[in-house]
Design an enzyme around this catalytic site. Structure first.
Site, PDB file in Angstrom:
ATOM      1  N   GLU A  85       0.827  -1.212   0.000  1.00 53.31           N
ATOM      2  CA  GLU A  85       0.000   0.000   0.000  1.00 53.31           C
ATOM      3  C   GLU A  85       0.860   1.261   0.000  1.00 53.31           C
ATOM      4  OE1 GLU A  85      -3.243   0.030   2.849  1.00 53.31           O
ATOM      5  OE2 GLU A  85      -3.292   2.216   2.844  1.00 53.31           O
ATOM      6  N   LYS A 279      -7.285  -1.050  11.326  1.00 50.40           N
ATOM      7  CA  LYS A 279      -6.712  -1.414  10.016  1.00 50.40           C
ATOM      8  C   LYS A 279      -5.432  -0.608   9.784  1.00 50.40           C
ATOM      9  CE  LYS A 279      -6.160  -1.247   5.385  1.00 50.40           C
ATOM     10  NZ  LYS A 279      -5.211  -0.416   4.645  1.00 50.40           N
ATOM     11  N   ASP A 295       3.773 -15.161  11.000  1.00 51.30           N
ATOM     12  CA  ASP A 295       2.463 -15.543  10.472  1.00 51.30           C
ATOM     13  C   ASP A 295       1.470 -14.393  10.687  1.00 51.30           C
ATOM     14  OD1 ASP A 295      -0.045 -16.624  10.071  1.00 51.30           O
ATOM     15  OD2 ASP A 295       0.407 -18.520  11.061  1.00 51.30           O
ATOM     16  N   HIS A 392      -1.891  10.697   0.849  1.00 51.18           N
ATOM     17  CA  HIS A 392      -2.146   9.391   0.250  1.00 51.18           C
ATOM     18  C   HIS A 392      -2.096   9.464  -1.273  1.00 51.18           C
ATOM     19  CE1 HIS A 392      -3.590   5.314   0.721  1.00 51.18           C
ATOM     20  NE2 HIS A 392      -4.341   5.524  -0.348  1.00 51.18           N
TER      21      HIS A 392
HETATM   22  C1  MEV Z   1      -5.472   3.381   5.347  1.00 46.85           C
HETATM   23  O1  MEV Z   1      -4.784   2.232   4.892  1.00 46.85           O
HETATM   24  C2  MEV Z   1      -5.449   3.442   6.851  1.00 46.85           C
HETATM   25  C3  MEV Z   1      -6.277   4.571   7.459  1.00 46.85           C
HETATM   26  O2  MEV Z   1      -7.631   4.517   6.995  1.00 46.85           O
HETATM   27  C4  MEV Z   1      -6.220   4.380   8.955  1.00 46.85           C
HETATM   28  C5  MEV Z   1      -7.152   5.280   9.745  1.00 46.85           C
HETATM   29  O3  MEV Z   1      -8.167   5.758   9.198  1.00 46.85           O
HETATM   30  O4  MEV Z   1      -6.853   5.480  10.939  1.00 46.85           O
HETATM   31  C6  MEV Z   1      -5.749   5.923   7.063  1.00 46.85           C
END
Ligand code: MEV
Length: 438
Positions: A85, A279, A295, A392
């Site tokens: 990513e 995430k 793992d 991003h």
């Molecule tokens: C993107 O891979 C991860 C985020 O969505 C985490 C978050 O919102 O805290 C930017």
């Protein structure tokens, strides 16, 4: 296309490729050469990779990046991260640099206990079973000794063994619940071997023990397996600095600290947000777990179970201000190994371990927790200030340009254009077309 085959695993690699590309693709020759491009023909390296799994036809690459400048417990690390990513490694590097001047990261392993269970049914009186367990326990442990010899020499082994009555949840259901210390090994093979031995001894002993209340009841071993839920194999990582040195460009430091805390609090009470919050943490955790040959599926499953341990799914970090000091903290359950598994086999895992200074499993737990905390800090910092898309999309620009088939010179020109403009797919396409026209 619904081709079926018997004995696929017995085909040679090249026959496997022929079969798959001719039965399942519209461009057999094109895909055949793609698959070959990704493998290292006739090399020891390829042989090792082929033997990691079954039916291998090629290799699946992920970028290996480095996030430098992590100050952790007073020591500087460059952290290898395997992740596809855009912006994950950049975010980690930014967070590392940010905290380098603010005291760095502190991390500590709180506990290292792993769990395994023998699940079985028993149709008799639980009081008889409980008495039997008490008198058989020394024999059960004795039978494990040969398997535990090496682990015990390294300071690990069985920590506890209990009989658990689960009949209120499921008829006749009991467990032998065991905990283990596995030192620098993740311990899955060790624990599973111990459990299978335990199950065999238990079944044999129970079957031949005299039953006092009538006909001997049935005992059936259902399964013996470690648990990937390791709430007592836990590491804590933390950053902390005075609010007035948070030094945010985009906003007043007090406001920044308050918004950060509010963002963390929202993830504590709102599962939709908590999942995304976590995430982001796993972006860092998984990348280091993968780069070090551990793992990641086990880690993912265990971490999310931990996030839901209080009955609702919650964010994994906490933030607060006390005496003018801002703190962000994470507790993570992590079962990791630095010996065994892929750690000595995968050449790039060996490289990652070397770069990290051959960490112990405990040290690796600390580094992984820090990588997760750094990602969380970086994500929240963007979210509560500029918004996530600015950084991003800048990182994603190269993916867009590759998709549009831009040359290196074209990429340079488009990247220069977007230094001061907002990236979107359409904008990037238009700028590229303009460059091509001129
Ligand atoms: C993107 O891979 C991860 C985020 O969505 C985490 C978050 O919102 O805290 C930017």
């Amino acid at each position: 296309m619904t081709a079926r085959i018997d004995g696929f695993s017995k085909l040679s690699k090249s026959d496997k490729i022929d079969w798959i590309v001719s039965n399942f693709t519209h461009d057999p020759e094109g895909f055949k050469s793609l698959i070959k491009q990704y493998w290292n023909d006739d090399t020891e390296l390829q042989r090792i990779h082929d033997e990691f799994a079954e039916n291998t036809i090629s290799n699946f690459y992920l970028p290996l990046g480095i996030a430098p400048n992590f100050l952790i417990n007073g020591k500087i690390y460059a952290i290898p991260m395997a992740v596809e990513e855009s912006s994950v490694v950049a975010a980690a590097s930014n967070a590392a640099k940010y905290w380098q001047n603010r005291g760095g990261f502190k991390a500590v392993v709180l506990r290292t206990e792993k769990v395994g269970q023998v699940h079985f049914t028993f149709s008799g009186a639980s009081s008889w079973l409980e008495e039997a367990f008490i008198s058989l326990k020394p024999k059960l442990i004795q039978d494990l000794k040969p398997l535990m010899k090496n682990m015990e020499e390294r300071g690990g082994g069985l920590l506890s063994l209990e009989l658990r009555n689960k009949t209120s949840l499921l008829d006749n259901y009991y467990q032998l619940h065991a905990t283990f210390e596995t030192k620098d090994a993740m311990g899955a093979n060790f624990i599973n071997s111990c459990l299978e031995q335990l199950a065999a001894s238990w079944e044999e002993e129970i079957d031949r023990r005299e039953y006092t209340g009538g006909d001997h009841p049935d005992t059936e071993i259902i399964m013996s397996i470690l648990s990937n839920y390791v709430p007592d194999c836990i590491v804590r990582a933390e950053v902390s600095c005075p609010v007035n040195v948070l030094d945010e460009d985009a906003m007043d430091t007090e406001l920044f600290a308050r918004k950060m805390i509010q963002a963390v609090s929202i993830a504590q009470v709102e599962p939709f947000r908590a999942v995304t919050h976590n995430k982001g943490i796993m972006n860092g955790v998984d990348a280091v777990v993968l780069a070090t040959g551990n793992d990641f599926r086990a880690v993912e499953a265990g971490v999310h179970a931990y996030a839901a341990r209080e009955g609702s799914y919650k964010g994994l970090t906490e933030a607060w201000i006390e005496d003018g000091q801002f703190s962000l903290r994470i507790d993570l359950p992590l079962a990791l190994g630095t010996v065994g598994g892929l750690t000595r086999l995968h050449p790039l895992v060996r490289f990652s371990m070397e770069v990290l200074g051959q960490p112990s499993a405990k040290e690796l737990m600390e580094l992984v927790a820090v990588a997760g905390l750094a990602q969380n800090f970086a994500a929240l910092r963007s979210l509560v200030t500029t918004g996530i898309q600015q950084g991003h999309m800048k990182m994603h620009l190269l993916n867009i340009l590759n998709q549009l088939g831009a040359s290196s010179t074209e990429k340079e020109k488009v990247v220069a254009h977007f230094k001061t403009a907002t990236v979107s797919f359409n904008e990037a396409q238009q700028v590229l077309e303009q460059i091509r026209r001129s």
